[in-house]
Motif scaffolding. Structure first.
Motif, short mmCIF file in Angstrom:
data_model
loop_
_atom_site.label_atom_id
_atom_site.label_comp_id
_atom_site.label_asym_id
_atom_site.label_seq_id
_atom_site.Cartn_x
_atom_site.Cartn_y
_atom_site.Cartn_z
N PHE A 281 5.72 -13.23 -12.84
CA PHE A 281 6.98 -12.52 -12.62
C PHE A 281 6.98 -11.11 -13.18
O PHE A 281 7.65 -10.23 -12.63
CB PHE A 281 8.16 -13.34 -13.16
N ASP A 282 6.25 -10.85 -14.24
CA ASP A 282 6.16 -9.46 -14.74
C ASP A 282 5.57 -8.56 -13.65
O ASP A 282 6.10 -7.48 -13.36
CB ASP A 282 5.29 -9.40 -16.01
N GLU A 283 4.48 -9.01 -13.05
CA GLU A 283 3.83 -8.23 -11.98
C GLU A 283 4.72 -8.17 -10.74
O GLU A 283 4.75 -7.15 -10.04
CB GLU A 283 2.48 -8.87 -11.62
N PHE A 284 5.46 -9.23 -10.50
CA PHE A 284 6.35 -9.30 -9.34
C PHE A 284 7.42 -8.21 -9.43
O PHE A 284 7.68 -7.49 -8.45
CB PHE A 284 7.00 -10.68 -9.27
N PHE A 285 8.02 -8.08 -10.60
CA PHE A 285 9.10 -7.08 -10.73
C PHE A 285 8.56 -5.65 -10.74
O PHE A 285 9.24 -4.73 -10.27
CB PHE A 285 9.93 -7.37 -11.99
N VAL A 286 7.34 -5.47 -11.22
CA VAL A 286 6.70 -4.14 -11.13
C VAL A 286 6.52 -3.77 -9.65
O VAL A 286 6.84 -2.66 -9.22
CB VAL A 286 5.34 -4.13 -11.86
N LYS B 28 0.83 -1.21 0.00
CA LYS B 28 0.00 0.00 0.00
C LYS B 28 0.87 1.26 0.00
O LYS B 28 0.61 2.20 -0.77
CB LYS B 28 -0.92 -0.03 1.23
N LYS B 29 1.89 1.26 0.87
CA LYS B 29 2.80 2.42 0.93
C LYS B 29 3.48 2.66 -0.40
O LYS B 29 3.74 3.80 -0.79
CB LYS B 29 3.87 2.19 2.01
N ALA B 30 3.80 1.56 -1.09
CA ALA B 30 4.54 1.67 -2.36
C ALA B 30 3.62 1.86 -3.56
O ALA B 30 4.11 2.09 -4.67
CB ALA B 30 5.38 0.41 -2.55
N GLY B 31 2.32 1.75 -3.34
CA GLY B 31 1.38 1.85 -4.46
C GLY B 31 1.46 0.65 -5.38
O GLY B 31 1.24 0.76 -6.59
N ALA B 32 1.77 -0.50 -4.80
CA ALA B 32 1.94 -1.73 -5.58
C ALA B 32 0.80 -2.70 -5.32
O ALA B 32 0.05 -2.56 -4.35
CB ALA B 32 3.27 -2.40 -5.21
N THR B 33 0.64 -3.66 -6.21
CA THR B 33 -0.39 -4.69 -6.05
C THR B 33 0.26 -6.07 -5.94
O THR B 33 1.39 -6.28 -6.41
CB THR B 33 -1.37 -4.69 -7.25
N ALA B 34 -0.47 -7.00 -5.32
CA ALA B 34 0.06 -8.35 -5.12
C ALA B 34 0.27 -9.03 -6.48
O ALA B 34 -0.63 -9.03 -7.33
CB ALA B 34 -0.92 -9.16 -4.28
N PRO B 35 1.45 -9.62 -6.71
CA PRO B 35 1.76 -10.21 -8.02
C PRO B 35 1.26 -11.64 -8.18
O PRO B 35 1.17 -12.40 -7.22
CB PRO B 35 3.29 -10.18 -8.02
N LEU C 180 -0.07 -11.60 3.48
CA LEU C 180 -0.70 -12.37 2.40
C LEU C 180 0.14 -13.61 2.11
O LEU C 180 1.38 -13.55 2.11
CB LEU C 180 -0.80 -11.53 1.12
N CYS C 181 -0.52 -14.73 1.89
CA CYS C 181 0.17 -15.94 1.43
C CYS C 181 -0.27 -16.18 -0.02
O CYS C 181 -1.43 -16.45 -0.30
CB CYS C 181 -0.18 -17.14 2.32
N LEU C 182 0.67 -16.03 -0.92
CA LEU C 182 0.38 -16.18 -2.35
C LEU C 182 1.27 -17.27 -2.94
O LEU C 182 2.42 -17.42 -2.53
CB LEU C 182 0.67 -14.87 -3.10
N PRO C 183 0.75 -18.02 -3.92
CA PRO C 183 1.67 -18.92 -4.62
C PRO C 183 2.79 -18.10 -5.24
O PRO C 183 2.55 -16.97 -5.70
CB PRO C 183 0.79 -19.56 -5.70
N ALA C 184 4.00 -18.61 -5.23
CA ALA C 184 5.12 -17.90 -5.87
C ALA C 184 4.72 -17.58 -7.31
O ALA C 184 3.93 -18.31 -7.91
CB ALA C 184 6.37 -18.77 -5.84
N PRO C 185 5.22 -16.47 -7.85
CA PRO C 185 4.78 -16.04 -9.19
C PRO C 185 4.78 -17.17 -10.22
O PRO C 185 5.76 -17.89 -10.37
CB PRO C 185 5.82 -14.97 -9.55
#
Length: 417
Positions: free
Chosen positions: A164-169, A154-161, A285-290
């Motif tokens: 890997f494209d979303e992960f690096f963003v 939230k602080k970074a303005g990022a979303t959960a990936p 959050l527990c997410l499957p690895a990208p």
């Protein structure tokens, strides 16, 4: 593991060094490496359960998240003829110890407890040597998790990936916000943990199976593997400079404390969140690895039973085996540890959303072919080959080694004996 020659060479000395057991009260000595917060609480529950059954517990805890130190201590004890009652061992290593004729047959406990009916075949097969139970499963861990602090996102303005494209963003945004994008501990087993999730995310379960389980040379040195190393090289750039030698639970603490955004780690990390009073979906959050939503890398903690002398000690050992397999213990241990029960028939009522997802995903992937053994955690290949591959990954993580050179090195490592 080159135990055969060592054990044979020291057999005479071992018989002289063995501790006499006659006249001793029922006791179990358990060698394990459950030493961090959530893990230690889990081990304490087993001790409590055994003492309630009139069996004293001698704790032989050896620190070191990957278990290397514990295995060194175990080898020394076996060679000295003073093996513990049970030791935390897993995967192919159980078979290696079985070949040394030092493991106890615990079929009596298995028959009494109807283990074959209670355990998935993928689990029971690992617990047997030549068709006989020699080990008891404590749990099933999912390794391919990504742990995320939503407040950092939230602080970074990022979303959960999800890939890997979303992960690096997300990693870029966290870094720009002045926080650490990826919490990591620079230890070989942790490097291997990230690597196997990257291979799974880049190549999929079928490729993972061919490369890291079957050790197919063409898969190990392939464009897909080179892409996996390229991805790993990019991940390195988001790890802080103080990562070298950091224990995994300290990296998890960075997520808990909001110093870092994401961590690749198995679900034993959840035990740390639980011990800190954090709630899934809210505090983490527990997410499957990208890229690994439809796959599940499993790691089974188990206690292998060693030959013990004396009827009282053998009876205590069977009591331990049955205690570990009891629904009561499987529930409380896994609630503390972050993992899921190995056996059927354990109530899901007290398990959180991360555990329920793990249970559901294990069931789904066991039917789809996406359920694969963890290479990094001793479930997929023998210890010599796993160690050699881990060394390649560690070299890659700590040098300017190219992806092409790393893939080629894997082929050579896969031939280690």
């Amino acid at each position: 593991m080159k135990l055969k020659q060592i054990v044979q060479a020291t057999l005479a000395a071992a018989s002289l060094l063995a501790f006499p057991l006659s006249g001793m009260a029922a006791e179990v000595e358990v060698l394990h490496y459950w030493t961090s917060g959530g893990e230690a609480k889990s081990a304490a529950e087993l001790k409590k359960l055994m003492e309630a059954k009139g069996v004293s517990w001698k704790d032989f805890a050896v620190a070191g998240g990957g278990g290397e130190n514990a295995m060194t201590a175990l080898k020394a004890r076996v060679i000295a003829g003073s093996a513990p009652t049970a030791a935390q061992i897993k995967g192919p290593s159980i078979q290696e110890w079985g070949k040394e004729a030092v493991l106890a047959n615990i079929d009596v406990a298995a028959t009494e407890g109807k283990w074959d009916a209670s355990l998935p075949k993928v689990v029971s097969n690992v617990m047997k040597y030549k068709g006989h139970y020699v080990a008891v499963p404590v749990n099933v861990h999912r390794v391919n998790w990504l742990w995320v602090n939503p407040e950092v996102l939230k602080k970074a303005g990022a979303t959960a990936p999800t890939n890997f494209d979303e992960f690096f963003v997300a990693a870029d945004k966290i870094k720009k916000a002045g926080l650490i994008a990826i919490a990591h501990g620079g230890q070989p087993w942790q490097d291997a943990t990230v690597f196997e999730s990257v291979v799974l995310g880049v190549g999929g379960a079928a490729f993972y199976q061919k490369a890291l389980v079957q050790l197919d040379p063409a898969s190990l040195n392939s464009p897909t593997m080179i892409k996996a190393f390229d991805t790993l090289a990019k991940i390195k750039t988001y790890i802080d400079k103080d990562a070298a030698g950091r224990d995994w639970n300290l990296a998890t603490a960075m997520i808990i404390n909001g110093k870092a955004g994401m961590q690749f780690m198995g679900d034993w990390a959840k035990g740390e969140f639980s011990a800190a009073g954090k709630q899934p979906g809210k505090d983490y959050l527990c997410l499957p690895a990208p890229g690994t939503e439809k796959a599940f890398t499993f790691n089974i903690d188990s206690l292998a039973m060693f030959n013990v002398k004396g009827a009282d000690q053998q009876k205590a050992q069977l009591t331990l085996a049955n205690a570990v397999m009891s629904p009561e213990f499987q529930e409380v241990f896994n609630l503390n540890k972050g993992s899921i029960p190995a056996r059927a028939g354990v109530s899901r009522a007290k398990f959180d959303s991360c555990a329920l997802k793990s249970m559901d995903d294990m069931d789904a992937t066991s039917k789809s072919g996406g359920l694969v053994p963890s290479f990094a955690h001793g479930m997929a290949i023998d210890s010599a080959k796993a160690g050699a591959i881990q060394d390649v990954v560690a070299r890659f993580m700590n040098s300017s080694m190219t992806s092409q050179a790393a893939a080629l090195a894997l082929v050579k490592a896969a031939k280690a004996k």
